[in-house]
Design a protein around this motif. Structure first.
Motif, PDB file in Angstrom:
ATOM      1  N   ALA A  14       0.814  -1.215   0.000  1.00 23.88           N
ATOM      2  CA  ALA A  14       0.000   0.000   0.000  1.00 23.88           C
ATOM      3  C   ALA A  14       0.846   1.263   0.000  1.00 23.88           C
ATOM      4  N   GLY A  15       2.158   1.110  -0.090  1.00 22.29           N
ATOM      5  CA  GLY A  15       3.047   2.263  -0.024  1.00 22.29           C
ATOM      6  C   GLY A  15       3.062   3.084  -1.293  1.00 22.29           C
ATOM      7  N   ASP A  16       3.607   4.287  -1.184  1.00 25.10           N
ATOM      8  CA  ASP A  16       3.686   5.215  -2.320  1.00 25.10           C
ATOM      9  C   ASP A  16       4.928   4.888  -3.140  1.00 25.10           C
ATOM     10  N   THR A  17       4.871   3.740  -3.826  1.00 24.14           N
ATOM     11  CA  THR A  17       6.046   3.245  -4.557  1.00 24.14           C
ATOM     12  C   THR A  17       5.929   3.379  -6.066  1.00 24.14           C
ATOM     13  N   MET A  18       4.728   3.701  -6.571  1.00 28.80           N
ATOM     14  CA  MET A  18       4.529   3.729  -8.026  1.00 28.80           C
ATOM     15  C   MET A  18       5.367   4.800  -8.711  1.00 28.80           C
ATOM     16  N   ARG A  51      -5.511  -1.575  -4.345  1.00 29.54           N
ATOM     17  CA  ARG A  51      -5.228  -0.143  -4.443  1.00 29.54           C
ATOM     18  C   ARG A  51      -6.371   0.547  -5.179  1.00 29.54           C
ATOM     19  N   ASP A  52      -6.498   1.826  -4.914  1.00 30.01           N
ATOM     20  CA  ASP A  52      -7.474   2.640  -5.630  1.00 30.01           C
ATOM     21  C   ASP A  52      -6.936   2.866  -7.043  1.00 30.01           C
ATOM     22  N   PRO A  53      -7.646   2.418  -8.073  1.00 24.97           N
ATOM     23  CA  PRO A  53      -7.129   2.564  -9.438  1.00 24.97           C
ATOM     24  C   PRO A  53      -6.893   4.011  -9.851  1.00 24.97           C
ATOM     25  N   LYS A  54      -7.599   4.953  -9.233  1.00 29.00           N
ATOM     26  CA  LYS A  54      -7.460   6.360  -9.618  1.00 29.00           C
ATOM     27  C   LYS A  54      -6.291   7.042  -8.918  1.00 29.00           C
ATOM     28  N   THR A  55      -6.091   6.732  -7.639  1.00 27.39           N
ATOM     29  CA  THR A  55      -5.051   7.421  -6.869  1.00 27.39           C
ATOM     30  C   THR A  55      -3.810   6.575  -6.632  1.00 27.39           C
ATOM     31  N   GLY A  56      -3.940   5.261  -6.727  1.00 29.62           N
ATOM     32  CA  GLY A  56      -2.843   4.365  -6.403  1.00 29.62           C
ATOM     33  C   GLY A  56      -2.711   4.094  -4.924  1.00 29.62           C
ATOM     34  N   GLY A  57      -3.479   4.801  -4.093  1.00 29.61           N
ATOM     35  CA  GLY A  57      -3.415   4.604  -2.646  1.00 29.61           C
ATOM     36  C   GLY A  57      -4.167   3.363  -2.203  1.00 29.61           C
ATOM     37  N   ILE A  58      -4.133   3.108  -0.916  1.00 34.13           N
ATOM     38  CA  ILE A  58      -4.780   1.926  -0.368  1.00 34.13           C
ATOM     39  C   ILE A  58      -6.283   1.947  -0.644  1.00 34.13           C
ATOM     40  N   SER A  59      -6.828   0.777  -0.926  1.00 32.00           N
ATOM     41  CA  SER A  59      -8.272   0.646  -1.137  1.00 32.00           C
ATOM     42  C   SER A  59      -8.818  -0.416  -0.193  1.00 32.00           C
ATOM     43  N   HIS A  60      -9.942  -0.105   0.438  1.00 30.87           N
ATOM     44  CA  HIS A  60     -10.659  -1.087   1.251  1.00 30.87           C
ATOM     45  C   HIS A  60     -11.907  -1.593   0.524  1.00 30.87           C
ATOM     46  N   ASN A  61     -12.029  -1.236  -0.737  1.00 30.50           N
ATOM     47  CA  ASN A  61     -13.218  -1.560  -1.518  1.00 30.50           C
ATOM     48  C   ASN A  61     -13.282  -3.065  -1.792  1.00 30.50           C
ATOM     49  N   LEU A  62     -14.321  -3.698  -1.291  1.00 27.41           N
ATOM     50  CA  LEU A  62     -14.468  -5.139  -1.464  1.00 27.41           C
ATOM     51  C   LEU A  62     -14.465  -5.536  -2.930  1.00 27.41           C
ATOM     52  N   GLU A  63     -15.068  -4.708  -3.781  1.00 27.99           N
ATOM     53  CA  GLU A  63     -15.156  -5.063  -5.196  1.00 27.99           C
ATOM     54  C   GLU A  63     -13.785  -5.045  -5.872  1.00 27.99           C
ATOM     55  N   HIS A  64     -12.861  -4.199  -5.411  1.00 32.69           N
ATOM     56  CA  HIS A  64     -11.491  -4.247  -5.945  1.00 32.69           C
ATOM     57  C   HIS A  64     -10.852  -5.586  -5.593  1.00 32.69           C
ATOM     58  N   TYR A  65     -11.035  -6.023  -4.346  1.00 28.02           N
ATOM     59  CA  TYR A  65     -10.502  -7.328  -3.951  1.00 28.02           C
ATOM     60  C   TYR A  65     -11.179  -8.453  -4.727  1.00 28.02           C
ATOM     61  N   ARG A  66     -12.480  -8.343  -4.899  1.00 32.73           N
ATOM     62  CA  ARG A  66     -13.209  -9.393  -5.618  1.00 32.73           C
ATOM     63  C   ARG A  66     -12.676  -9.559  -7.040  1.00 32.73           C
ATOM     64  N   GLU A  67     -12.430  -8.430  -7.713  1.00 29.07           N
ATOM     65  CA  GLU A  67     -11.918  -8.511  -9.082  1.00 29.07           C
ATOM     66  C   GLU A  67     -10.532  -9.159  -9.117  1.00 29.07           C
ATOM     67  N   ILE A  68      -9.685  -8.791  -8.167  1.00 23.53           N
ATOM     68  CA  ILE A  68      -8.344  -9.392  -8.107  1.00 23.53           C
ATOM     69  C   ILE A  68      -8.455 -10.903  -7.940  1.00 23.53           C
ATOM     70  N   VAL A  69      -9.221 -11.320  -6.951  1.00 25.55           N
ATOM     71  CA  VAL A  69      -9.340 -12.745  -6.634  1.00 25.55           C
ATOM     72  C   VAL A  69      -9.981 -13.502  -7.794  1.00 25.55           C
ATOM     73  N   ASP A  70     -11.041 -12.957  -8.360  1.00 26.42           N
ATOM     74  CA  ASP A  70     -11.720 -13.636  -9.477  1.00 26.42           C
ATOM     75  C   ASP A  70     -10.782 -13.804 -10.664  1.00 26.42           C
ATOM     76  N   ARG A  71     -10.039 -12.778 -10.983  1.00 33.64           N
ATOM     77  CA  ARG A  71      -9.114 -12.859 -12.136  1.00 33.64           C
ATOM     78  C   ARG A  71      -8.039 -13.929 -11.902  1.00 33.64           C
ATOM     79  N   ILE A  72      -7.522 -14.007 -10.675  1.00 29.28           N
ATOM     80  CA  ILE A  72      -6.507 -15.018 -10.383  1.00 29.28           C
ATOM     81  C   ILE A  72      -7.117 -16.412 -10.458  1.00 29.28           C
ATOM     82  N   ARG A  73      -8.279 -16.584  -9.849  1.00 32.94           N
ATOM     83  CA  ARG A  73      -8.905 -17.912  -9.818  1.00 32.94           C
ATOM     84  C   ARG A  73      -9.359 -18.382 -11.198  1.00 32.94           C
ATOM     85  N   GLU A  74      -9.712 -17.435 -12.045  1.00 38.37           N
ATOM     86  CA  GLU A  74     -10.197 -17.795 -13.373  1.00 38.37           C
ATOM     87  C   GLU A  74      -9.069 -18.020 -14.375  1.00 38.37           C
ATOM     88  N   SER A  75      -7.838 -17.721 -13.976  1.00 35.99           N
ATOM     89  CA  SER A  75      -6.699 -17.918 -14.873  1.00 35.99           C
ATOM     90  C   SER A  75      -6.336 -19.399 -14.932  1.00 35.99           C
TER      91      SER A  75
END
Length: 296
Positions: A14-18, A51-75
């Motif tokens: 979640a750090g400012d590394t980008m 991460r928040d796709p717009k700011t790059g900062g930390i995101s607690h949004n469940l749907e961001h996590y859901r998309e990450i997990v779904d994409r990995i599991r569906e690969s």
């Protein structure tokens, strides 16, 4: 599992590394793809933050996590998913209103921190086992909150990785085990070199290793230039290994890395020690992890 090591790729944090490394993944798609590429390079586990796709900062949004997990599991590439449950612990004191916290303070309740884990049911999640000075802020995880989180994780059937940033965290992680809040053989992670927690050196690693239960498994990571030395030391001492852009953004001095390059470097190091990364399925069987499609 003799001569086998659990190899984790911590893909973003979640750090400012980008700004320093353009390869740090930010969007759910980028994070999932980086996890998949890490697995192809030999990683057993992908540890993910959103991460928040717009700011790059930390995101607690469940749907961001859901998309990450779904994409990995569906690969078509298998990898164990390890979701952070340590978000929402940043407390930055304000001189004007010290009790309320200042700009940048981001505190979630135990239930809020657990939500992505409880909803998406990865094989593993992290559990940060105490508060600490973290750079110029305080990472806040009170003991009663941690007990609540541990219970929620236990009820979900997800395997917690007990993250210890200082020696007192080992003591409290051991207390969680003694209180029956951690099922099976516990898994510890020694988080070394973060200002101002435990130092990234062999002496500190040995101190922590010698204070966990006999049936415990452990891993260690170092940040920055200490990533690979700590990985090597952990492997030689019988521990598991973590690398990735969450902890270190360079492949070598001045050369920015991709996650899969850091994993490849770790695999080469392990083979030099006559060790190999576990496959995801070997690790699920050995550590009694839940099946990613539900149940054990």
């Amino acid at each position: 599992m003799k001569n086998k090591v659990l190899l984790t790729s911590a893909v973003t944090g979640a750090g400012d590394t980008m700004k320093k490394n353009p390869h740090v993944p930010v969007t759910p798609k980028e994070i999932a793809e980086s996890a998949i590429e890490s697995a192809k390079a030999g990683a057993t586990v992908a540890h993910v933050h959103a991460r928040d796709p717009k700011t790059g900062g930390i995101s607690h949004n469940l749907e961001h996590y859901r998309e990450i997990v779904d994409r990995i599991r569906e690969s078509e590439t298998d990898v164990i998913i390890n979701i952070t449950s340590g978000g929402g612990g940043d407390f930055i004191p304000s001189l004007n209103t010290p009790a309320a916290g200042g700009d940048g303070t981001d505190i979630q309740t135990p239930a809020e921190r657990h939500e992505p884990v409880g909803e998406l049911l990865p094989e593993m999640c992290t559990l940060d086992c105490g508060s600490t000075n973290f750079g110029n802020m305080i990472y806040m995880s009170p003991t009663d909150w941690l007990r609540d989180q541990a219970k929620l994780i236990q009820e979900s059937g997800v395997k917690p990785e007990l993250e210890c940033f200082d020696t007192g965290h080992i003591r409290f992680a051991n207390q969680l085990v003694e209180e029956g809040l951690i099922d099976g053989d516990p898994m510890y992670q020694f988080c070394l070199g973060i200002p101002w927690g435990a130092a990234a050196d062999a002496e500190t690693m040995l101190y922590m290793k010698n204070r966990i239960p006999e049936n415990a498994h452990w891993s260690a990571f170092g940040i920055g230039r200490m990533q690979m030395p700590i990985a090597s030391q952990a492997a030689m001492l019988g521990g598991n290994v973590r690398v990735g852009l969450e902890d270190n953004i360079y492949l070598s001095k001045g050369v920015v890395a991709r996650n899969e390059q850091l994993v490849d470097k770790a695999v080469t190091m392990l083979r030099g020690l006559d060790l190999e990364p576990m496959t995801p399925q070997e690790a699920r069987d050995y550590y009694n992890l839940r099946n990613p499609h539900g149940g054990k």
